[in-house]
Write a protein that holds these residues in place. Structure first.
Motif, PDB file in Angstrom:
ATOM      1  N   VAL A  44       0.944  -1.214  -0.032  1.00  0.00           N
ATOM      2  CA  VAL A  44       0.216   0.105   0.131  1.00  0.00           C
ATOM      3  C   VAL A  44       0.846   1.175  -0.166  1.00  0.00           C
ATOM      4  N   THR A  45       0.563   2.287  -0.770  1.00  0.00           N
ATOM      5  CA  THR A  45       1.401   3.381  -0.839  1.00  0.00           C
ATOM      6  C   THR A  45       0.661   4.446  -0.157  1.00  0.00           C
ATOM      7  N   VAL A  46       1.307   5.761  -0.278  1.00  0.00           N
ATOM      8  CA  VAL A  46       0.752   6.662   0.448  1.00  0.00           C
ATOM      9  C   VAL A  46      -0.313   7.419  -0.171  1.00  0.00           C
ATOM     10  N   ASN A  47      -1.299   7.649   0.955  1.00  0.00           N
ATOM     11  CA  ASN A  47      -2.645   8.011   0.763  1.00  0.00           C
ATOM     12  C   ASN A  47      -3.577   7.043   0.146  1.00  0.00           C
ATOM     13  N   THR A  48      -3.301   5.851   0.445  1.00  0.00           N
ATOM     14  CA  THR A  48      -4.232   4.720  -0.016  1.00  0.00           C
ATOM     15  C   THR A  48      -4.822   4.198   1.413  1.00  0.00           C
ATOM     16  N   LEU A  49      -6.026   3.703   1.136  1.00  0.00           N
ATOM     17  CA  LEU A  49      -6.712   3.011   2.330  1.00  0.00           C
ATOM     18  C   LEU A  49      -6.101   1.760   2.746  1.00  0.00           C
ATOM     19  N   CYS A  50      -6.238   1.665   4.213  1.00  0.00           N
ATOM     20  CA  CYS A  50      -5.313   0.638   4.779  1.00  0.00           C
ATOM     21  C   CYS A  50      -6.180   0.315   6.124  1.00  0.00           C
ATOM     22  N   ASN A  51      -5.817  -0.883   6.810  1.00  0.00           N
ATOM     23  CA  ASN A  51      -6.453  -1.438   7.925  1.00  0.00           C
ATOM     24  C   ASN A  51      -5.418  -1.493   9.138  1.00  0.00           C
ATOM     25  N   PHE A  52      -4.382  -1.721   8.791  1.00  0.00           N
ATOM     26  CA  PHE A  52      -2.983  -1.968   9.914  1.00  0.00           C
ATOM     27  C   PHE A  52      -1.724  -1.108   9.243  1.00  0.00           C
ATOM     28  N   ASP A  53      -1.031  -0.909  10.506  1.00  0.00           N
ATOM     29  CA  ASP A  53       0.249  -0.205  10.027  1.00  0.00           C
ATOM     30  C   ASP A  53       0.931  -0.956   9.014  1.00  0.00           C
ATOM     31  N   PHE A  54       1.085  -2.509   9.298  1.00  0.00           N
ATOM     32  CA  PHE A  54       1.790  -3.163   8.204  1.00  0.00           C
ATOM     33  C   PHE A  54       1.344  -3.185   6.894  1.00  0.00           C
ATOM     34  N   ASP A  55       0.085  -2.561   6.561  1.00  0.00           N
ATOM     35  CA  ASP A  55      -0.292  -2.564   5.321  1.00  0.00           C
ATOM     36  C   ASP A  55       0.608  -1.437   4.532  1.00  0.00           C
ATOM     37  N   CYS A  56       0.894  -0.359   5.226  1.00  0.00           N
ATOM     38  CA  CYS A  56       1.868   0.667   4.728  1.00  0.00           C
ATOM     39  C   CYS A  56       3.247   0.050   4.376  1.00  0.00           C
ATOM     40  N   ASN A  57       3.522   0.089   3.185  1.00  0.00           N
ATOM     41  CA  ASN A  57       5.038  -0.542   3.105  1.00  0.00           C
ATOM     42  C   ASN A  57       5.906   0.894   2.656  1.00  0.00           C
ATOM     43  N   VAL A  58       5.514   2.019   3.085  1.00  0.00           N
ATOM     44  CA  VAL A  58       6.495   3.230   2.756  1.00  0.00           C
ATOM     45  C   VAL A  58       6.919   3.482   4.032  1.00  0.00           C
ATOM     46  N   PHE A  59       8.521   3.818   4.141  1.00  0.00           N
ATOM     47  CA  PHE A  59       8.890   4.033   5.372  1.00  0.00           C
ATOM     48  C   PHE A  59       8.614   5.313   5.903  1.00  0.00           C
ATOM     49  N   GLY A  60       8.175   5.073   7.329  1.00  0.00           N
ATOM     50  CA  GLY A  60       7.663   6.362   8.221  1.00  0.00           C
ATOM     51  C   GLY A  60       6.209   6.326   8.484  1.00  0.00           C
ATOM     52  N   HIS A  61       5.524   5.773   7.334  1.00  0.00           N
ATOM     53  CA  HIS A  61       3.997   5.994   7.129  1.00  0.00           C
ATOM     54  C   HIS A  61       3.177   4.881   8.021  1.00  0.00           C
ATOM     55  N   LYS A  62       2.311   5.526   8.451  1.00  0.00           N
ATOM     56  CA  LYS A  62       1.452   4.529   9.394  1.00  0.00           C
ATOM     57  C   LYS A  62      -0.149   4.804   8.791  1.00  0.00           C
ATOM     58  N   CYS A  63      -0.889   3.823   9.102  1.00  0.00           N
ATOM     59  CA  CYS A  63      -2.351   3.578   9.112  1.00  0.00           C
ATOM     60  C   CYS A  63      -3.155   4.536   9.885  1.00  0.00           C
ATOM     61  N   LEU A  64      -3.355   5.458   9.667  1.00  0.00           N
ATOM     62  CA  LEU A  64      -4.183   6.608  10.386  1.00  0.00           C
ATOM     63  C   LEU A  64      -5.420   7.314   9.783  1.00  0.00           C
ATOM     64  N   ALA A  65      -6.119   7.648  10.806  1.00  0.00           N
ATOM     65  CA  ALA A  65      -7.492   8.515  10.098  1.00  0.00           C
ATOM     66  C   ALA A  65      -7.055   9.499   9.171  1.00  0.00           C
ATOM     67  N   SER A  66      -8.081   9.519   8.143  1.00  0.00           N
ATOM     68  CA  SER A  66      -7.877  10.490   6.880  1.00  0.00           C
ATOM     69  C   SER A  66      -8.193  11.761   7.588  1.00  0.00           C
ATOM     70  N   ILE A  67      -7.190  12.946   7.224  1.00  0.00           N
ATOM     71  CA  ILE A  67      -7.234  14.251   7.424  1.00  0.00           C
ATOM     72  C   ILE A  67      -6.607  14.895   6.456  1.00  0.00           C
ATOM     73  N   ALA A  68      -6.998  16.231   6.145  1.00  0.00           N
ATOM     74  CA  ALA A  68      -6.474  16.737   5.104  1.00  0.00           C
ATOM     75  C   ALA A  68      -5.125  16.789   4.972  1.00  0.00           C
TER      76      ALA A  68
END
Length: 101
Positions: free
Chosen positions: A1-25
């Motif tokens: 999963v890349t930046v600004n894509t939907l996810c369920n868990f932190d491990f879904d994010c394969n971009v260093f430093g990114h976490k699966c968090l609430a969507s904000i502007a």
């Protein structure tokens, strides 16, 4: 999963430093319950979350009333604007406007 894509868990994010968090502007989806891969702090951006942004984020740094100092994330407000994120207009006195802060 890349930046600004939907996810369920932190491990879904394969971009260093990114976490699966609430969507904000600017990472906003229709539902506030959706989560996206993004940097964990609002004032950080970039591929590895090491780019500092200012209040207002990447879409409107310094609320479009100043210049972002990217080294420390502070704002150099335009004449007539004050506040941490250049959010308030200066009061006028005798036709004079306060200077940058």
């Amino acid at each position: 999963v890349t930046v600004n894509t939907l996810c369920n868990f932190d491990f879904d994010c394969n971009v260093f430093g990114h976490k699966c968090l609430a969507s904000i502007a600017p990472y906003k989806y229709i539902s506030s319950t959706q989560r996206v891969c993004r940097c964990p702090a609002e004032n950080y951006a970039g591929g590895d979350c090491n780019t500092t942004t200012c209040i207002g984020g990447v879409t409107s740094p310094c609320n479009n009333h100043g210049e972002c100092r990217y080294l420390d994330g502070s704002c150099n407000c335009d004449t007539g604007w004050i506040g941490t994120g250049c959010t308030a207009q200066c009061p006028t006195a005798g036709g004079l406007v306060c200077s940058n802060f």
